[in-house]
Each structure stands twice: as C-alpha cells, then as structure tokens.
Design a protein around this motif. Structure first.
Motif, short mmCIF file in Angstrom:
data_model
loop_
_atom_site.label_atom_id
_atom_site.label_comp_id
_atom_site.label_asym_id
_atom_site.label_seq_id
_atom_site.Cartn_x
_atom_site.Cartn_y
_atom_site.Cartn_z
N THR A 1 0.20 -13.21 -0.45
CA THR A 1 0.93 -13.70 -1.62
C THR A 1 0.65 -15.18 -1.85
OG1 THR A 1 2.68 -12.07 -1.32
CG2 THR A 1 3.22 -14.02 -2.60
N GLY A 2 0.79 -15.97 -0.80
CA GLY A 2 0.50 -17.40 -0.93
C GLY A 2 -0.94 -17.65 -1.28
N LEU A 3 -1.86 -16.89 -0.66
CA LEU A 3 -3.28 -17.04 -0.95
C LEU A 3 -3.58 -16.69 -2.40
CD1 LEU A 3 -6.17 -17.63 -0.02
CD2 LEU A 3 -6.30 -15.27 0.82
N THR A 4 -2.94 -15.66 -2.92
CA THR A 4 -3.12 -15.29 -4.33
C THR A 4 -2.73 -16.44 -5.25
OG1 THR A 4 -2.75 -12.94 -3.87
CG2 THR A 4 -2.42 -13.67 -6.14
N ALA A 5 -1.59 -17.05 -4.96
CA ALA A 5 -1.14 -18.19 -5.77
C ALA A 5 -2.13 -19.34 -5.71
CB ALA A 5 0.23 -18.64 -5.28
N TYR A 6 -2.61 -19.64 -4.51
CA TYR A 6 -3.54 -20.76 -4.33
C TYR A 6 -4.86 -20.51 -5.01
CZ TYR A 6 -6.21 -24.41 -1.94
OH TYR A 6 -7.01 -25.50 -1.68
N VAL A 7 -5.42 -19.32 -4.82
CA VAL A 7 -6.70 -18.98 -5.45
C VAL A 7 -6.59 -19.04 -6.96
CG1 VAL A 7 -8.29 -17.06 -5.89
CG2 VAL A 7 -7.63 -17.62 -3.55
N GLY A 8 -5.51 -18.47 -7.51
CA GLY A 8 -5.35 -18.47 -8.96
C GLY A 8 -5.30 -19.87 -9.54
N LEU A 9 -4.57 -20.74 -8.88
CA LEU A 9 -4.43 -22.11 -9.39
C LEU A 9 -5.71 -22.93 -9.21
CD1 LEU A 9 -0.86 -23.00 -8.09
CD2 LEU A 9 -1.57 -22.82 -10.49
N THR A 10 -6.39 -22.79 -8.10
CA THR A 10 -7.51 -23.66 -7.79
C THR A 10 -8.85 -23.07 -8.20
OG1 THR A 10 -7.62 -22.78 -5.52
CG2 THR A 10 -6.25 -24.73 -5.89
N THR A 11 -9.23 -21.97 -7.58
CA THR A 11 -10.55 -21.38 -7.82
C THR A 11 -10.68 -20.81 -9.23
OG1 THR A 11 -10.62 -20.79 -5.47
CG2 THR A 11 -12.24 -19.75 -6.91
N ILE A 12 -9.61 -20.17 -9.73
CA ILE A 12 -9.69 -19.50 -11.03
C ILE A 12 -9.36 -20.45 -12.18
CG2 ILE A 12 -8.90 -17.54 -12.41
CD1 ILE A 12 -10.45 -16.81 -9.85
N ALA A 13 -8.20 -21.11 -12.11
CA ALA A 13 -7.74 -21.95 -13.24
C ALA A 13 -8.17 -23.40 -13.12
CB ALA A 13 -6.22 -21.85 -13.36
N GLY A 14 -8.68 -23.81 -11.97
CA GLY A 14 -9.15 -25.19 -11.83
C GLY A 14 -8.06 -26.21 -12.10
N LEU A 15 -6.91 -26.05 -11.48
CA LEU A 15 -5.79 -26.97 -11.69
C LEU A 15 -6.22 -28.42 -11.46
CD1 LEU A 15 -2.66 -27.30 -12.08
CD2 LEU A 15 -2.53 -27.28 -9.58
N ARG A 16 -5.79 -29.27 -12.38
CA ARG A 16 -6.09 -30.70 -12.28
C ARG A 16 -4.79 -31.48 -12.18
NH1 ARG A 16 -9.51 -30.03 -17.77
NH2 ARG A 16 -11.21 -28.71 -16.95
N GLU A 17 -4.86 -32.60 -11.52
CA GLU A 17 -3.68 -33.46 -11.42
C GLU A 17 -3.22 -33.84 -12.82
OE1 GLU A 17 -2.20 -37.47 -9.02
OE2 GLU A 17 -4.19 -36.62 -8.67
N GLY A 18 -1.92 -33.73 -13.06
CA GLY A 18 -1.36 -34.07 -14.36
C GLY A 18 -1.25 -32.91 -15.32
N ASP A 19 -1.72 -31.70 -14.92
CA ASP A 19 -1.64 -30.53 -15.79
C ASP A 19 -0.20 -30.05 -15.95
OD1 ASP A 19 -4.31 -30.24 -16.39
OD2 ASP A 19 -4.72 -28.72 -14.87
N THR A 20 0.05 -29.40 -17.09
CA THR A 20 1.29 -28.66 -17.31
C THR A 20 0.98 -27.18 -17.11
OG1 THR A 20 2.23 -30.27 -18.84
CG2 THR A 20 3.05 -28.01 -19.00
N VAL A 21 1.78 -26.52 -16.27
CA VAL A 21 1.50 -25.15 -15.85
C VAL A 21 2.65 -24.24 -16.29
CG1 VAL A 21 1.09 -23.64 -13.85
CG2 VAL A 21 0.24 -26.01 -13.83
#
Length: 336
Positions: free
Chosen positions: A132-152
């Motif tokens: 579950t935690g890995l899914t959240a992390y992968v989605g935010l980083t590898t898939i969506a490319g979260l950047r500092e300052g983003d609104t999610v």
C-alpha cells in the motif's frame, strides 16, 4: 509432520454488479505431510482490497481473473509453524500472496521472510510499510513526477492508499494536498490526522465544484483511486502541465452499464496534461528506494495510519463487502 485442515474462501460465482455473499463459499481443505522445500504457515492477518473486485470478472486485465472454485489469492502475513525448508524456519514471520485462508502449505519460495520489529504490528506489512505504501510512493514519484511546491488532489483519500498518499506527498514537499472522502467523519480525519490541507465529502455532490473551491489555484498532480466524476473534476482543475497517476477506478468496479467518460478530455490537449495508469507489479524495483525513505519517516513518528480489523477468517467476505461500500477507515484487514 502431520496432516491438517485449512479453512479457505473461494469464488463460487462471478458477481454481476455489486458482489454478494452468495458469490463466495467457505471450504475445508485437507493437506498431507510437508514435502521437501515446503512450509506450513498459520496466517495472522489477511488483506481485502478493492483490486480484488476486478479479478472476479472474466475480462482482460493486468493479471488473470480468479477462477471459479479457486481460493481468493492476495496479501497475507503469518508465522511458520512447520518447515521442511531450512531457509524458512519455524517461527519466522512471512509475507505471501496465498490469500483468504487461515493456514497455508506451499513451497518456501512463495513466502518472503520479514524482520520482526518489537512493538510493530505485523499487519503494517500489509499496508503502510508494504504494498500500500509502495503504491502511494510509486504513483507520486515514478508516475506523476511530484515536484516540490505542487498542489496534489487525491480521490478516495481516506482509504489505505489515500491516507498514505497524502502524507508522503507532504513529506516530499507538496505545497497543498486535497482529498475526497465519503463521510464528514472521514473528511475531518484527513485534515486532523493525515495532514491534508483541505478535504470534502463527495457524497455532498458536485465534485467538480467542491474541488474548484478547495483548490482555487488549480492542481498539479492527481492521484486517482476512483475515476468517474473525480477524474472529470481533476481534468477541470489541472494547471498546465498537470500529471495524473491513475491507480484505481472504484466508481466503476460494480457497474453493470457502460459508464460515460469525462466531458472535458480536450483539456488533456490544451493544457498539456499527462495521464498514466499503473499497476504495482511493474514497479517493484522501486521498493528499496521506498524502504529507504519510509523507514526513517515511520520510526520518526511522521507516518500515521488507521486499521479497520474484522476478526475471524469466516468473516472475510463480510469484510470485503464492507470495504467495497466504504465502511473502512484506512486499511481493512481480517485478523485470523
């Protein structure tokens, strides 16, 4: 070594629309002595998850559907009670995918030995510290490319994945995190416990309008667990260059009619959006990176979690049906 009997939950019929108890059956299975290389495991916790509903349909997907008469497979954690495999000794805590059964006997290679940390519930390996935690992390980083300052924006934010997504997004530098949930109590939980900056109850109606009010400056990342009107709302709220990680579509899992798509797909073109679906099996290589980040976060008290626990393997179907209707907060589990 001795024979033993396990209680297993099998798929009896493919659900049409919302699943019911009649779509499942409970059976007793007799097992013989261990063969060389096998272990016998008594489960302590069994997972019930939204993706399991999709596997009950006989349709093309990223994994084969459940077979009629087959035991429902999925995540479980337990302890080895007998072993004919030296590398997996008696007493070891193991994680596996043998699913809805109180006890399992199988090749040692199908189990992963886990470290046992004093004071840490074994159930956490089935959610925030596991897939579950890995899914959240992968989605935010590898898939969506979260950047500092983003609104999610996170749909289904009070579920196991959603509660992890919100916290990880903030720890990775998101400026603002907004979530949707299905009750006033869950909305309050998101803002008071899980660090969401804003949240709304999608059952109040007009998801697009509620998201616009919660994100007046638009959103940069959307983590989708729901689909349907939530995806449509995200497409309306996206800033130029927005990215979506499409993880689930629970709004459509139990429909019997064709579901119309969003009416604003042209925004993908005009705003230069990226929408990418994913399943975790293709991104397991990210697990070491996730553990490197999650371990100090968790030990430092930066990760909160909730569990909704149902006791007894015989109540697994009830737990699954309740989870599908949103009765859980955080991760839904069966304690065997």
């Amino acid at each position: 070594m001795t024979e033993f009997t396990s209680t297993q939950i099998q798929l009896a019929a493919r659900p049409h629309g919302w699943p019911t108890a009649d779509d499942f059956r409970t059976v007793e299975v007799v097992h013989g002595d261990l063969e060389p290389g096998q272990v016998r495991v008594r489960n302590e916790f069994v997972s019930v998850d939204p993706y399991m509903r999709g596997r009950m349909n006989d349709t093309r997907s990223y994994v084969a559907p459940y077979a009629i008469g087959g035991t429902i497979t999925g995540g479980a954690v337990g302890r080895v009670v007998e072993s004919a495999a030296p590398e997996v000794p008696v007493g070891a805590v193991v994680l596996h995918q043998h699913g809805w059964t109180d006890t399992v006997q199988a090749d040692a290679a199908t189990f992963r030995v886990l470290p046992e940390i004093p004071g840490m519930p074994l159930s956490l390996h089935l959610h925030v510290l596991g897939m579950t935690g890995l899914t959240a992390y992968v989605g935010l980083t590898t898939i969506a490319g979260l950047r500092e300052g983003d609104t999610v924006f996170v749909s289904g934010a009070a579920g196991a994945v959603g509660t992890a997504v919100g916290q990880i997004a903030k720890l990775l530098g998101a400026k603002r995190v907004i979530g949707s949930a299905g009750s006033a109590e869950k909305v309050k939980l998101l803002t008071e416990k899980y660090g969401y900056d804003a949240a709304f109850n999608y059952k109040d109606g007009d998801v697009r309008g509620q998201l616009a009010a919660a994100a007046p400056e638009g959103i940069d990342v959307y983590f989708d667990n729901v689909g349907g009107d939530h995806l449509e709302a995200a497409l309306a709220a996206f800033n130029d260059g927005g990215r979506a990680a499409l993880c689930g579509a629970i709004a459509m899992y139990n429909t019997t009619d064709r579901v119309p798509g969003p009416d604003n797909l042209a925004n993908i073109i005009t705003r230069g959006l990226t929408l990418k679906g994913f399943t975790l099996a293709s991104y397991l290589h990210v697990a070491p990176e996730f553990q490197e980040k999650m371990t100090p976060w968790f030990s430092g008290g930066k990760i909160a979690y909730d569990e909704t626990i149902v006791d007894g393997i015989e109540n697994t179907v009830d737990a699954f049906l309740d989870m599908m209707r949103g009765a859980n907060t955080g991760k839904m589990l069966v304690r065997v």
